[in-house]
Every structure is written in structure tokens, then in C-alpha cells.
Enzyme design. Structure first.
Site, PDB file in Angstrom:
ATOM      1  N   SER A 256      16.957   0.995   2.005  1.00 44.21           N
ATOM      2  CA  SER A 256      17.746   0.586   1.561  1.00 44.21           C
ATOM      3  C   SER A 256      19.255   2.344   1.236  1.00 44.21           C
ATOM      4  O   SER A 256      18.429   4.005   0.794  1.00 44.21           O
ATOM      5  CB  SER A 256      18.478   0.122   0.320  1.00 44.21           C
ATOM      6  OG  SER A 256      18.015  -0.812  -0.136  1.00 44.21           O
TER       7      SER A 256
ATOM      8  N   ASP B  24       4.657   3.467  -6.864  1.00 41.65           N
ATOM      9  CA  ASP B  24       3.091   3.276  -6.409  1.00 41.65           C
ATOM     10  C   ASP B  24       2.914   2.512  -7.908  1.00 41.65           C
ATOM     11  O   ASP B  24       2.314   2.432  -8.691  1.00 41.65           O
ATOM     12  CB  ASP B  24       2.588   4.636  -6.529  1.00 41.65           C
ATOM     13  CG  ASP B  24       1.272   4.179  -5.660  1.00 41.65           C
ATOM     14  OD1 ASP B  24       0.757   2.490  -5.801  1.00 41.65           O
ATOM     15  OD2 ASP B  24       0.207   5.306  -5.622  1.00 41.65           O
TER      16      ASP B  24
END
Length: 824
Positions: free
Chosen positions: A264, A336
Site C-alpha cells: 500500500s 514480524d
């Protein structure tokens, strides 16, 4: 003979008439599910009338007397236009696709049952705040009111697909909406596959140090040396790799290749950097293309004021958009949030696994998967203290799992206390940046970068639960680790204050293209795998080239097609090839190469759909990476479907000896990087010639870079696919701000399959001048004119008004639906 001919004519005529009758009958049957937008409907569950005004783009503006009635209206509108899509999303997260599609979706169902996202969503209902529960219950009631109307009035089962597939739609529940938010995490979290691929590459490479080239960190960071993966399991045979390959992705699977993890763009300007004196915000979240698109434009009139923007059918929230006082944008943070653990089985009892405290039994539960046309399958789910046990087929886990071991997954969204939807509801009611930042603390996952603007302040905050890892973690989360070691286990969740945050920067500009945001040492590093190392350079240039910005300059940046990657890599890989040697005769491979180099030498890097250079460049880069890695990785090279610009730059700048990739190990001569660049260009030109001819000047990037908004179920059905698929020539590429991620594999590797399904630009000096667009249309019914009416506007880079003015919505509205309470 004449008699035979006459009867043949009669038979042919009869068949034509019969075919016409079938077509007309089928049309009349399927068209019954087309919603009538201009009517009054009496429904159960409302306290007062709700008005749904659909503007001339079919965007519903929903006006209720209170918030619950407004959310009821949104549920009703979603069910009018996207009932089949909502059916598919819910069945996917429940692991119930095989009830409709048979054995082709069995593996998808098995993995999702093991994750148990739906079970966790049902438990998470209890932890939502009162405001969110009221919204969820009202939204569910709105969907169910539409279902009741469909059943009572025989409205074609609500969607044409319902006639083709036996997919009964049970009443909607609040847990369904929470589960769909969790399902988005499967599309947006690439770290599981990243860890497996890192371990597989570690096993395949003869020189372990070359991993730093093949799967490089984002420039500007460092990491201590990791152990070789095989060294973690010294007594196990991990050398025989199966190299299963990526294969053909099932369009119904939420588990996509890491190249298609969420991406994005979002950027904001403070009043001091805005020509109008108000804050500016732009957002274009990227997901895989499909028809209908995942985004549904809507405006809600809440007690706190109107909100407008992009919703996802099944979820009662504007996930990206604005109110009169606040704008919010989302980009994938690449936090993560997943860790794979290799669990050791008890040699004496395979129903137990090793923990820091000795062997313990797996948690187990049985789950029955019903399969259309086949006997049910009983699945035994297993989980450890680290998370659910996954099958070896999932992302090729078997290749990195030693005998006598299984793999389990820790993942932040695998929690029964998921308050993400509460955060989204609170965000819609926020009036300022500080209030919005406070709402962000309840986001769990999928993690996002939340870009915010109010009338005075711009800010960006990473929201979502960030795992707390031990500093002594043996793989630092980059590859699977031994699950029984305490230092490899999560130590809980970091406090919200540890998530990166930027408020009111001195330069007055903020932005994110999924690029690396912070350079912090492990374990506060956020991530080692980021989604962008390229687009951010072009964004920075466009932002810094102007002292002040406008809505239109933000639109120009959002639609920019110049590739920083092409501008930086072409001079590097072609340094010894430009204008060298004598002119070759026409019709020879050498002349074709010279013509290609001449075109590229005069090209400015613009990935324009009408130009030939983008195709030559893209094919060259793809062939170049294949040449560089195939001899080192063998079949594993096919997992690297997209050229990595950082890898190629490392090789051609010979960073830390990376030029060694240019030598073909199996050949006697020592090839140079110039040799490989020349050979790769020839490979690319052969491929282009075979597919598009040798007239390079007549090539057109848009012919191969077609946006593929395909119906995930009907898109491959002969004849029908021409009605349900939306194909368009598009500009942009893998690394442009107008991002059009290419397929990367198969016979059409440059098809545009992943990009901005929503674009919005908001100007808070004049909020009603804000604009937005979706990639396809509002309706999911392929017989509706609103199925693809926004598609051409989207392709041309055009927008529609994003106004909270009710009178503007009413002007030339396509219909007004009034939902009337059954009792008043």
C-alpha cells in the site's frame, strides 16, 4: 435431398429458438437477484426508519436515527450487493469451502481448521466493548433482514452464484465479522513463507554467506550472523530437498505467495506543506485483484458525525476514509508477527512433544470436514504451547522439518481476545489524532501502519500486537527455530508504546510505501522483511520537489508510473552494453539486441501502458535474475518469482563479493556480469519475439500488463468468463507508486494481479473536495451495470466525489431505499 435440407433447417431453427428460450429464461432467473434500490421495505430489528441514498456511482449514504440503525443499514446494503462475496469470505475462514467445491479446496479447509480462526473469533466476541457489540449485532441484523426478504420474496437466492452452487447462507453472527478481519491476516502476513524459504535457501546454497545477497535486508540495517539452518539439527538429514515449487495458486486460497503479501501507499502533509492551508492525506491499499473487488465504498451517518470511505463486505467499519474532522489510512506494516517452531516428538510416544519442562501431550481436537461429492474427512487438530501444528505441505514446510519433528506456528492473531474490530469502531468515532492514536492500542492484527490527519496534525503509528522475543533467540525469527528452547519462545507482547510512532514531524510530510520505517536492533527491530525498498525513493523525490502540496499533486503522486528501479538498475546492468560494437545486419539477434538497448537508453523509466520499453525492461530483469540464481538453487529458483532489485544491485556493484553469482558453476569459463546481462537480454528478446513478434517499436506494455479482476469461482468457465472477468490495459509495474504487481510466473508472467483496489485523497481545507475510487464497481452481481462501472474510471486514474453533503448524494441518485421498522 430438398426434404433433408428442409428438416435440417427446421432442426437448426428449433435449436436456435430453444437456445434463445434457455438464455432468456436463465437471464430472467438470475436477474431476480438484482436489487431494487428505489423502494420501501418493512424489516424486523429497527427502532426507526433508515434511509439508504445511493449516489450516481451507487455508493450508499446511510442515514439512521442512531448508530445501531445506521449499522443495520450497512449490513443490509452489503447483503444487497455482495452476498456471494460475504458467503465465500465466511466459508473460507470457517474451513467450509469443500462443502461447495469438493476436494479441490480440501487442503485450504484443512489448514484453516488447524488455525481455528473462526473458533478464536467466536471467543473474541466476549472481549469487544459495548459500542462494538451494538454495532456488530445491528450489522448482523441488517444482513439477516435482507436474507429474510430474499427468502420471502423469492429474489433469486440473493446472487446468481447461489443458483450454480449449493451454498446455503445461514444467519450472520457477530463472530463472522471478527473472523473475516482475522482472515485478512492470512493475506497480509508473509513471514511464515519467508522463514521457510530462508531455511530452504540456506540448505540449498553451498556458500551460506550468499544468503545476504539472495534474501537481503532492507538497506541501512545490519544483523548478527545467523547459524546455518542445518546446524540447528545436526543429527537429522535435511539435505534431500523436494523442491515442490510454487505451482498454480488456487484462486480461492487466502494463502498467497509472499510476493503478494499486502502492500500500500499512504502519505500526509501538514498545513505548512499544503497550498490550501489544510492537512492532506492519500491512501491506496493494495490487495489481490478479483471481481468484484474487496473494497465497497460507503458513507455512514453516526451520532459522532458522518464517515465515508472503504469498507469490506462482512465488516461493519470504514477501514480507510475520513470524517469531517479526521482522516485515516492503512498500509501493511510488515511487522514480524509470525514465528515457526520445529517441535521434537517424543521417540517413545509421538503424541507428545518436547518442551522446556520435558515432554507434554499435544492439545487435540477432532474436526469433521464435509466434502461435496465425497465422504467426510475427520481432521485431528493438534497444537503446542507455541501454536497450532501445521501440515508439511503448507508452504513446503516438510522440506525444513527433520524426521521425528513437526512444525508449529506462533501468530499474534491466534488469540481468543482479539479487539481489532473494537479499535476500528473507535477510530470512526475519533475526532482528533490523539483520540485515534488511543484507539489504535486495541488493534491486534493484521498489523498496519495507521496514517492519521486531523485539521492541524499529521501522524503515523504502527498498530497491532508486536511479539516480544528474547535477545538470545537463535534465529531472530528469520527462519524456523527449535520450539523447546526457552529463548526461542515468545515472551509475551510488547507494550503499545514500543510500536513505531511519528507525530507532527518537523518537515511536515509523512509517508509509507511498506518501506523500512525504523532502524532498531533486534528484538525491537519490528521486521527483517519489508515490503518495499524502491517505491519510497520515488515518493521521497515527488514530495521534496514541491515546497507545498495540493490535492492534485497528491493524486499525481498516487498515479505516478516512473520506476526508480528501472532508472537505477538499467545503467548498472547495461554499463558495458550501451552502443558498443558495429551495427549488426537486420534480422539478426545482435541487431535486435542493439535495437532494444537503443530504446532503453532513451527511456525515462516511465512504465506507461502504451510504450514498448517497460516490457523489454521487465523481461530483461526477469531473465537476468533467472540466469543469476538457477545454477546455484536449481528448482528452488522458481520460488523467486519476481526480480529483487536489491539482490541485482548487490551483484552488479559486487557488494561483499556478490558478483560471484554471475559465474555459472557448471561451465568451465568464468562468466562476467556483463556476459550474463547480455545473455539475459537475448533470453528476454527471444521470449518477446515468440510471444509478441520482433517489431520492438510496436510492443505495448499494457497488452501484457493487463489488470486481471477475475471472478475467483466463475472466472475460468468458458463463455461465462467473458461476462464476469474484468480485464484492462494498465500502466505501472512492480516498483512504481501506481503499483501493478505482476503475476511473476506462468505463460503470462506480466499480468497485473495485485494493486490498489481503493484510492482516496482527502483535503481538510475543503473536505468535500476529497475524492475516492474503487477498482471494479459496487455490485457483485455480474448482470448489474454497477458491476464494473467504476473500472474504467479507476484505469484512467479518475475519481468520484467523496462528500458528506447529503444533498450532493441525493442529486442524480440511482435510488433511495427506506427501511421501515415492522412495528413503531
Amino acid at each position: 435431398m430438398a426434404v433433408v435440407f428442409k428438416w435440417l433447417l427446421r432442426a437448426a431453427g428449433g435449436m436456435i429458438v430453444l437456445a434463445l428460450i434457455v438464455v432468456v429464461g436463465l437471464y430472467l432467473l438470475l436477474s431476480r437477484s438484482l436489487p431494487d434500490y428505489d423502494r420501501t421495505v418493512t424489516v424486523e430489528g429497527l427502532k426507526a426508519p433508515v434511509e439508504i441514498v445511493r449516489d450516481n456511482a451507487n455508493v450508499p449514504h446511510i442515514f439512521g436515527q442512531d448508530d445501531t440503525d445506521t449499522f443495520f443499514g450497512l449490513g443490509y446494503a452489503h447483503a444487497q450487493d455482495r452476498l456471494w462475496q460475504m458467503t465465500m469470505l465466511r466459508r473460507t475462514v470457517q474451513g467450509r469451502l469443500s462443502e461447495v467445491f469438493g476436494t479441490r479446496t480440501l487442503n485450504i479447509d484443512k489448514v484453516l481448521r488447524r488455525y481455528d480462526l473462526y473458533g478464536l473469533a467466536r471467543q473474541s466476541v466476549e472481549v469487544q466493548d459495548a459500542q462494538t457489540m451494538a454495532a456488530l449485532n445491528a450489522y448482523s441484523a441488517g444482513i439477516n433482514a435482507r436474507l429474510q426478504e430474499i427468502n420471502d420474496q423469492a429474489l433469486g437466492r440473493g446472487a446468481p452464484e447461489m443458483f450454480l452452487f449449493n451454498a446455503p447462507f445461514s444467519p450472520w453472527q457477530p463472530a463472522d465479522s471478527i473472523a473475516i478481519v482475522k482472515l485478512l491476516g492470512a493475506k497480509l502476513s508473509p513471514h511464515l513463507e519467508e522463514e521457510v524459504l530462508y531455511a530452504r535457501s540456506s540448505l540449498a546454497l553451498q556458500d551460506e554467506t550468499r544468503l545476504a545477497d539472495l534474501m537481503p535486508l532492507a538497506p541501512g540495517s545490519g544483523i548478527a550472523a545467523l547459524p546455518e539452518y542445518a546446524a540447528l539439527f545436526p543429527h537429522s538429514d535435511l539435505t534431500q530437498l523436494a523442491h515442490a515449487g510454487t505451482g498454480v495458486a488456487n484462486p480461492l486460497s487466502p494463502f498467497q505467495h509472499r510476493a503478494f503479501a499486502g502492500a500500500s501507499n499512504a502519505f500526509a502533509a501538514a498545513p505548512a506543506r499544503s497550498a490550501s492551508g489544510g492537512t492532506l492525506l492519500a491512501n491506496d491499499p493494495h490487495l489481490g485483484f478479483e471481481a468484484p473487488g474487496i473494497w465497497y465504498l460507503a458513507r455512514l451517518e453516526l451520532q459522532s458525525g458522518g464517515v465515508i470511505g472503504g469498507t469490506i463486505p462482512g465488516v461493519p467499519a470504514v477501514l480507510t476514509g475520513r470524517s469531517a474532522e479526521l482522516g485515516w489510512a492503512i498500509t501493511s506494516s510488515y511487522m514480524d508477527d509470525q514465528d515457526l517452531h520445529i517441535e521434537e516428538l517424543n521417540p517413545e510416544n509421538p503424541e507428545e512433544y518436547r518442551t522446556p519442562d520435558g515432554f507434554k501431550p499435544f492439545g487435540t481436537a477432532r474436526s469433521i470436514i464435509k466434502i461435496k461429492g465425497a465422504d467426510p474427512v475427520t481432521l485431528t487438530r493438534r497444537w503446542t504451547e507455541n501454536g497450532p501444528v501445521l501440515p508439511g505441505s503448507h508452504y513446503n514446510l516438510a522440506e525444513v522439518t527433520p524426521p521425528g519433528h513437526v512444525a508449529s506456528l506462533s501468530w499474534t492473531i491466534l488469540t481468543p481476545r482479539d479487539t481489532t474490530l473494537s479499535a476500528a469502531i473507535a477510530l470512526m468515532h475519533a475526532k482528533s489524532v490523539p483520540e485515534a492514536l488511543d484507539a489504535g492500542r486495541f488493534f491486534i492484527g493484521p498489523s498496519q501502519n495507521l496514517t492519521l490527519v486531523d485539521r492541524d496534525v499529521i501522524a503515523m503509528k504502527t498498530v497491532g500486537a508486536m511479539p516480544r522475543r528474547a535477545a538470545r533467540h537463535e534465529s531472530q525469527g528469520r527462519m524456523p527455530s527449535r520450539g523447546w528452547l526457552p529463548e526461542n519462545r515468545w515472551q509475551g507482547i510488547s507494550p503499545y508504546s514500543a510500536n513505531p510512532e511519528f507525530v507532527a514531524p518537523a518537515g511536515g510530510l509523512l509517508g509509507n510505501t511498506n518501506n523500512k520505517m525504523v532502524d532498531r536492533p533486534f528484538p525491537l527491530h519490528v521486521s527483517f522483511a519489508w515490503g518495499d525498498t524502491q517505491r519510497v525513493h520515488r515518493w521521497r523525490k515527488l514530495m521534496q520537489d514541491r515546497e507545498v502540496h495540493t490535492r492534485d499533486s497528491f493524486i499525481e503522486a498516487q498515479l505516478d508510473t516512473v520506476s526508480f528501479t528501472a532508472r537505477s538498475l538499467l545503467p548498472l546492468i547495461g554499463a558495458d552494453l550501451w552502443f558498443t560494437g558495429e551495427s549488426a545486419p537486420d534480422g539478426t539477434p545482435e541487431r535486435l539486441r542493439q535495437d532494444a538497448l537503443k530504446l532503453l537508453a532513451e527511456w525515462n523509466g516511465e512504465m506507461n501502458e502504451h510504450l514498448p520499453e517497460p516490457l523489454i525492461y521487465a523481461a530483461w530483469l526477469r531473465a537476468l535474475q533467472d540466469r543469476l540464481i538457477l545454477d546455484d538453487l536449481g528448482p528452488l529458483a522458481h520460488e523467486f518469482t519476481h526480480p529483487d532489485p536489491v539482490f541485482i544491485e548487490r551483484v552488479y556493484r559486487d557488494i561483499d563479493g556478490a558478483a560471484v553469482w554471475c559465474d555459472v558453476k557448471q561451465s568451465s569459463p568464468v562468466e562476467t556480469c556483463t556476459d550474463i546481462a547480455r545473455l539475459a537480454l537475448d533470453d528476454a528478446l527471444v521470449w518477446i519475439s515468440d510471444n509478441y513478434g520482433t517489431a520492438l517499436e510496436s510492443l505495448r506494455w499494457g497488452d501484457t500488463h493487463q489488470a486481471t479482476h477475475d471472478h475467483p469461482v466463475l472466472g475460468e468457465v468458458p463463455v461465462l468468463r467473458y461476462f464476469v472477468n474484468i480485464r484492462q490495459s494498465t500502466s505501472g509495474g512492480d516498483n512504481t507508486l501506481l503499483r501493478g504487481r505482476t503475476r511473476g510466473s506462468g505463460p503470462e508472467p506480466f499480468q497485473n494481479v495485485h494493486g490498489a483496489g481503493y484510492r482516496g485523497v482527502y483535503d481538510f481545507a475543503d473536505p468535500d473536495s476529497s475524492v475516492f475510487i474503487a477498482a471494479t464497481g459496487q455490485s457483485g452481481h455480474f448482470l448489474s451495470r454497477h458491476y464494473d462501472d467504476l473500472a474504467q474510471l479507476w484505469r484512467r486514474g479518475e475519481y468520484i466525489p467523496m462528500s458528506l453533503d447529503p444533498e450532493l448524494a441525493r442529486a442524480a441518485a440511482v435510488g433511495v431505499t427506506v427501511l421501515q421498522p415492522a412495528t413503531q
